[in-house]
Design a protein around this motif. Structure first.
Motif, PDB file in Angstrom:
ATOM      1  N   GLY A  12       0.877  -1.123  -0.078  1.00 23.19           N
ATOM      2  CA  GLY A  12      -0.009  -0.020  -0.035  1.00 23.19           C
ATOM      3  C   GLY A  12       0.699   1.357  -0.018  1.00 23.19           C
ATOM      4  N   GLY A  14      -0.243   4.276   0.074  1.00 24.68           N
ATOM      5  CA  GLY A  14      -0.802   5.523   0.732  1.00 24.68           C
ATOM      6  C   GLY A  14      -0.130   6.232   1.678  1.00 24.68           C
ATOM      7  N   ALA A  37      -2.371   0.240  -7.548  1.00 27.45           N
ATOM      8  CA  ALA A  37      -2.918   1.386  -8.084  1.00 27.45           C
ATOM      9  C   ALA A  37      -1.776   2.179  -9.271  1.00 27.45           C
ATOM     10  CB  ALA A  37      -3.408   2.551  -7.216  1.00 27.45           C
ATOM     11  N   ILE A  46      -6.850  13.279  -3.576  1.00 26.11           N
ATOM     12  CA  ILE A  46      -8.201  13.746  -3.550  1.00 26.11           C
ATOM     13  C   ILE A  46      -8.763  14.330  -2.240  1.00 26.11           C
ATOM     14  CG2 ILE A  46      -8.868  12.225  -5.431  1.00 26.11           C
ATOM     15  CD1 ILE A  46     -10.653  10.540  -3.242  1.00 26.11           C
ATOM     16  N   GLY A  48      -9.345  16.640   1.160  1.00 29.29           N
ATOM     17  CA  GLY A  48      -9.604  17.974   1.562  1.00 29.29           C
ATOM     18  C   GLY A  48      -9.907  18.858   0.299  1.00 29.29           C
ATOM     19  N   CYS A  52      -5.759  18.622   0.700  1.00 27.74           N
ATOM     20  CA  CYS A  52      -5.400  17.679   1.767  1.00 27.74           C
ATOM     21  C   CYS A  52      -5.161  18.602   3.019  1.00 27.74           C
ATOM     22  CB  CYS A  52      -3.957  17.247   1.286  1.00 27.74           C
ATOM     23  SG  CYS A  52      -3.384  16.003   2.495  1.00 27.74           S
ATOM     24  N   THR A 135       0.934  -3.664  -9.258  1.00 28.66           N
ATOM     25  CA  THR A 135       1.495  -4.942  -8.987  1.00 28.66           C
ATOM     26  C   THR A 135       0.318  -5.605  -8.157  1.00 28.66           C
ATOM     27  OG1 THR A 135       3.658  -4.040  -9.323  1.00 28.66           O
ATOM     28  CG2 THR A 135       3.196  -6.009  -7.947  1.00 28.66           C
ATOM     29  N   VAL A 137      -0.999  -8.304  -5.572  1.00 28.32           N
ATOM     30  CA  VAL A 137      -0.576  -9.099  -4.258  1.00 28.32           C
ATOM     31  C   VAL A 137      -1.339 -10.309  -4.422  1.00 28.32           C
ATOM     32  CG1 VAL A 137      -0.139  -9.603  -1.975  1.00 28.32           C
ATOM     33  CG2 VAL A 137      -0.091  -7.335  -2.788  1.00 28.32           C
ATOM     34  N   ALA A 164      -0.346  -1.726   4.920  1.00 30.20           N
ATOM     35  CA  ALA A 164      -1.085  -0.458   4.835  1.00 30.20           C
ATOM     36  C   ALA A 164      -1.957  -0.274   3.732  1.00 30.20           C
ATOM     37  CB  ALA A 164       0.063   0.394   4.633  1.00 30.20           C
ATOM     38  N   LEU A 178      -7.957  -6.552   1.244  1.00 23.38           N
ATOM     39  CA  LEU A 178      -6.819  -7.089   1.458  1.00 23.38           C
ATOM     40  C   LEU A 178      -6.208  -7.318   2.843  1.00 23.38           C
ATOM     41  CD1 LEU A 178      -4.536  -8.901   0.163  1.00 23.38           C
ATOM     42  CD2 LEU A 178      -3.501  -6.913  -0.354  1.00 23.38           C
ATOM     43  N   VAL A 369      -0.733  -0.659   9.706  1.00 25.87           N
ATOM     44  CA  VAL A 369      -0.784   0.722  10.014  1.00 25.87           C
ATOM     45  C   VAL A 369      -1.957   1.327   9.140  1.00 25.87           C
ATOM     46  CG1 VAL A 369       1.633   0.714  10.426  1.00 25.87           C
ATOM     47  CG2 VAL A 369       0.911   0.864   8.215  1.00 25.87           C
ATOM     48  N   GLY A 381      -8.523  16.074   9.528  1.00 27.59           N
ATOM     49  CA  GLY A 381      -6.874  15.941   9.369  1.00 27.59           C
ATOM     50  C   GLY A 381      -6.539  14.862  10.485  1.00 27.59           C
ATOM     51  N   TYR A 382      -7.540  14.466  11.410  1.00 27.82           N
ATOM     52  CA  TYR A 382      -7.150  13.394  12.291  1.00 27.82           C
ATOM     53  C   TYR A 382      -6.670  12.099  11.629  1.00 27.82           C
ATOM     54  CZ  TYR A 382      -9.110  16.668  15.807  1.00 27.82           C
ATOM     55  OH  TYR A 382      -9.221  17.823  16.331  1.00 27.82           O
ATOM     56  N   ASN A 383      -7.337  11.732  10.449  1.00 26.40           N
ATOM     57  CA  ASN A 383      -7.048  10.404   9.841  1.00 26.40           C
ATOM     58  C   ASN A 383      -5.844  10.355   9.335  1.00 26.40           C
ATOM     59  OD1 ASN A 383      -9.226   8.445  10.413  1.00 26.40           O
ATOM     60  ND2 ASN A 383     -10.682  10.151   9.756  1.00 26.40           N
ATOM     61  N   ALA A 387      -2.432   8.052  10.094  1.00 32.90           N
ATOM     62  CA  ALA A 387      -1.833   7.109   9.169  1.00 32.90           C
ATOM     63  C   ALA A 387      -0.126   7.935   9.494  1.00 32.90           C
ATOM     64  CB  ALA A 387      -2.152   7.879   7.688  1.00 32.90           C
TER      65      ALA A 387
HETATM   66  P1  FDA Z   1      -4.925   4.544   1.873  1.00 31.42           P
HETATM   67  O1  FDA Z   1      -6.299   4.265   1.554  1.00 31.42           O
HETATM   68  O2  FDA Z   1      -4.504   5.964   1.635  1.00 31.42           O
HETATM   69  O3  FDA Z   1      -3.958   3.880   0.945  1.00 31.42           O
HETATM   70  C1  FDA Z   1      -4.009   2.216   0.823  1.00 31.42           C
HETATM   71  C2  FDA Z   1      -3.094   2.038  -0.410  1.00 31.42           C
HETATM   72  O4  FDA Z   1      -3.229   0.451  -0.387  1.00 31.42           O
HETATM   73  C3  FDA Z   1      -3.821   2.393  -1.699  1.00 31.42           C
HETATM   74  O5  FDA Z   1      -2.669   3.053  -2.515  1.00 31.42           O
HETATM   75  C4  FDA Z   1      -4.329   1.245  -2.447  1.00 31.42           C
HETATM   76  O6  FDA Z   1      -4.537   1.450  -3.852  1.00 31.42           O
HETATM   77  C5  FDA Z   1      -3.315   0.272  -1.965  1.00 31.42           C
HETATM   78  N1  FDA Z   1      -4.323  -0.953  -2.230  1.00 31.42           N
HETATM   79  C6  FDA Z   1      -5.326  -1.505  -1.558  1.00 31.42           C
HETATM   80  N2  FDA Z   1      -5.559  -2.636  -1.811  1.00 31.42           N
HETATM   81  C7  FDA Z   1      -4.655  -3.365  -2.511  1.00 31.42           C
HETATM   82  C8  FDA Z   1      -4.205  -4.403  -2.820  1.00 31.42           C
HETATM   83  N3  FDA Z   1      -5.123  -5.506  -2.779  1.00 31.42           N
HETATM   84  N4  FDA Z   1      -3.159  -4.615  -3.585  1.00 31.42           N
HETATM   85  C9  FDA Z   1      -2.317  -3.599  -3.740  1.00 31.42           C
HETATM   86  N5  FDA Z   1      -2.365  -2.281  -3.262  1.00 31.42           N
HETATM   87  C10 FDA Z   1      -3.640  -2.262  -2.483  1.00 31.42           C
HETATM   88  N6  FDA Z   1      -8.267  12.527   5.868  1.00 31.42           N
HETATM   89  C11 FDA Z   1      -7.732  13.436   6.451  1.00 31.42           C
HETATM   90  O7  FDA Z   1      -7.036  13.421   7.701  1.00 31.42           O
HETATM   91  N7  FDA Z   1      -7.949  14.486   5.871  1.00 31.42           N
HETATM   92  C12 FDA Z   1      -8.502  14.843   4.606  1.00 31.42           C
HETATM   93  O8  FDA Z   1      -8.602  15.981   4.224  1.00 31.42           O
HETATM   94  C13 FDA Z   1      -9.001  13.701   4.310  1.00 31.42           C
HETATM   95  N8  FDA Z   1      -9.820  13.742   3.018  1.00 31.42           N
HETATM   96  C14 FDA Z   1     -10.571  12.686   2.427  1.00 31.42           C
HETATM   97  C15 FDA Z   1     -11.234  12.893   1.394  1.00 31.42           C
HETATM   98  C16 FDA Z   1     -11.806  11.664   0.657  1.00 31.42           C
HETATM   99  C17 FDA Z   1     -12.462  11.843  -0.543  1.00 31.42           C
HETATM  100  C18 FDA Z   1     -11.545  10.291   1.189  1.00 31.42           C
HETATM  101  C19 FDA Z   1     -11.836   9.108   0.666  1.00 31.42           C
HETATM  102  C20 FDA Z   1     -10.672  10.195   2.436  1.00 31.42           C
HETATM  103  C21 FDA Z   1     -10.337  11.282   2.983  1.00 31.42           C
HETATM  104  N9  FDA Z   1      -9.473  11.337   4.185  1.00 31.42           N
HETATM  105  C22 FDA Z   1      -8.930  12.350   4.888  1.00 31.42           C
HETATM  106  C23 FDA Z   1      -9.179  10.082   4.938  1.00 31.42           C
HETATM  107  C24 FDA Z   1      -7.846   9.414   4.441  1.00 31.42           C
HETATM  108  O9  FDA Z   1      -7.568   9.539   2.999  1.00 31.42           O
HETATM  109  C25 FDA Z   1      -7.558   8.189   4.844  1.00 31.42           C
HETATM  110  O10 FDA Z   1      -7.733   8.044   6.324  1.00 31.42           O
HETATM  111  C26 FDA Z   1      -5.998   7.996   4.737  1.00 31.42           C
HETATM  112  O11 FDA Z   1      -5.861   7.821   3.228  1.00 31.42           O
HETATM  113  C27 FDA Z   1      -5.804   6.386   5.021  1.00 31.42           C
HETATM  114  O12 FDA Z   1      -4.238   6.155   4.811  1.00 31.42           O
HETATM  115  P2  FDA Z   1      -3.870   4.674   4.367  1.00 31.42           P
HETATM  116  O13 FDA Z   1      -2.466   4.869   3.856  1.00 31.42           O
HETATM  117  O14 FDA Z   1      -3.989   4.094   5.699  1.00 31.42           O
HETATM  118  O15 FDA Z   1      -4.817   4.118   3.277  1.00 31.42           O
END
Ligand code: FDA
Length: 398
Positions: A12, A14, A37, A46, A48, A52, A135, A137, A164, A178, A369, A381-383, A387
């Motif tokens: 991941g 992200g 991705a 995308i 905020g 962001c 890629t 998994v 992640a 996953l 994580v 911004g808490y999420n 992260a």
């Molecule tokens: P995240 O979802 O970011 O990353 C996961 C990664 O794993 C992705 O790149 C995905 O492609 C990959 N993945 C998943 N399954 C897979 C698989 N099977 N094989 C390979 N790769 C795989 N929070 C905040 O604090 N402030 C904000 O402004 C916003 N705004 C916001 C807007 C919108 C529209 C959304 C949907 C969400 C937000 N958030 C937010 C929430 C925030 O985006 C979210 O909490 C974090 O991105 C979580 O980070 P992670 O790295 O845990 O997951």
């Protein structure tokens, strides 16, 4: 063909995965980040509204317990106290990214969210990490030491595996289950997951009644039990949205009502008494239009159906109007679901994880994580801070 070997593989690319990879790389570990991705950090891009909301200055370990939902709300505090909002702000500053506080401690980029993605990718490169996109998994197994992964591009082994892969929200952007599957495969419990920070919907009858209000936005206090949020409320074609509703959606459950105070911070009865004294000839719709958006005022007045001039209203009658303004009870039937939810509530049960390192207690070398863990922040911004902090914690240990 021999397997490629890394000290650390991160699944991941992200927010949490990139942070974990950067930190592990800085410690001299060889790191591979794998994502299916096409681009890293798509949710950051995308987030905020494209700017962001990358942290919240109140997302510290002292307020954390209240602002993060989890079966064990204390779990997040260790990581949050080790990697603070100030540390992320310092990183952003070093990269010359300018930002501003919008409201309630929420920090946004002045420019674009892509600056945050660019910053993380640059940091990863500097730390010597490898990013492998597009890629899949295919399988993960425990090896003699560490783990063996079958990827769509070949087999890779590693000492430490950091999961992640995020939550289930917005499947169109690549969200998959996953991380939960891997948790279960390795014997970790997963708590019930549900969409959160999501608009709420009404059944058809209520929708029909409230249809004229679609598009209206106002400041309101939204209450569910003892939890309340005072932020913007938006009437939509499907139900209710806006920050106050997204916040309360994390607490609301099917069958529950929520309570709306349409005049937050004001004494509705006092405002109506004043109107009775100063504009006694006005009828209720006109009086309410001085307090609320016009279409909403009309709907509330129509539903109360109290005829006559406000000057003739008794105290009791005024009190019933005030009650309606301060405690409008509505019963959503559902939410818009993962299609639009910003986050997933629930996830990998924290009892199976070490709060300081995010390592699985019974599976040395396996880390979870970010959003895949049963830690969900408030809106604002808490999420992302969770992260960054949980990714950072794993990066010190993996
Ligand atoms: P995240 O979802 O970011 O990353 C996961 C990664 O794993 C992705 O790149 C995905 O492609 C990959 N993945 C998943 N399954 C897979 C698989 N099977 N094989 C390979 N790769 C795989 N929070 C905040 O604090 N402030 C904000 O402004 C916003 N705004 C916001 C807007 C919108 C529209 C959304 C949907 C969400 C937000 N958030 C937010 C929430 C925030 O985006 C979210 O909490 C974090 O991105 C979580 O980070 P992670 O790295 O845990 O997951």
């Amino acid at each position: 063909m021999t397997d490629l070997n890394y000290d650390v593989v991160v699944l991941g690319a992200g927010a949490a995965g990139l942070m974990a990879a950067i930190e592990a790389g800085k410690r001299g570990r060889s790191v591979l980040v794998v994502d299916h991705a096409r681009n890293p950090g798509e949710k950051i891009r995308i987030s905020g509204g494209g700017r962001c909301n990358f942290t919240n200055i109140n997302a510290t370990h002292t307020t954390g317990r209240e602002r993060f939902l989890s079966r064990n709300p204390r779990f997040a505090l260790a990581a949050l106290s080790r990697y603070t909002p100030e540390m992320f702000i310092e990183l952003v500053r070093r990269h010359g990214i300018t930002w501003h506080e919008k409201t309630l401690g929420q920090l946004f980029c002045d420019g674009s969210a892509t600056q945050i993605v660019g910053m993380l990718v640059a940091e990863l490169r500097r730390a010597g990490g490898t990013l492998q996109l597009e890629t899949e998994v295919e399988a993960v197994a425990k090896a003699d030491t560490g783990f063996r992964l079958r990827l769509s591009t070949g087999t890779v082994t590693c000492d430490s595996l950091v999961v992640a892969t995020g939550g289930k929200s917005i499947p169109k952007m690549g969200a998959t289950g996953l991380g939960y599957q891997l948790a279960q495969q390795f014997g970790l419990a997963v708590t019930e997951t549900r969409p959160a920070l999501v608009p709420l919907t009404f059944e058809i009858g209520t929708l029909e009644r409230l249809k004229p209000l679609a598009g209206i936005s106002l400041d309101a206090e939204v209450r569910h039990g003892k939890t309340r949020f005072e932020e913007a409320l938006l009437f939509t074609h499907r139900g209710l949205s806006g920050p106050s509703i997204l916040q309360i959606s994390s607490f609301w459950r099917e069958g529950d009502a929520i309570h709306l105070d349409l005049l937050p911070g004001r004494d509705a009865l006092e405002a109506l008494r004043q109107a009775r004294a100063t504009t006694p000839k006005l009828h209720l719709p006109a009086v309410l239009a001085t307090l609320l958006p016009r279409r909403l005022a009309q709907l509330v007045a129509d539903e109360l159906a109290l005829p006559g001039m406000i000057g003739d209203f008794s105290d009791k009658r005024l009190a019933s109007v005030a009650q309606r303004l301060e405690d409008w009870t509505v019963k959503p039937v559902g939410s818009e679901g993962y299609r639009t939810a910003e986050v997933t509530l629930g996830g990998v049960d924290t009892t199976g994880l070490d709060a300081r390192t995010m390592q699985a207690r019974d599976v040395p070398g396996l880390y979870f994580v970010g959003e895949v863990v049963d830690v969900t922040g408030w809106l604002g911004g808490y999420n992302f801070q969770w992260a960054w902090a949980s990714g950072w914690a794993a990066g010190q240990a993996a």
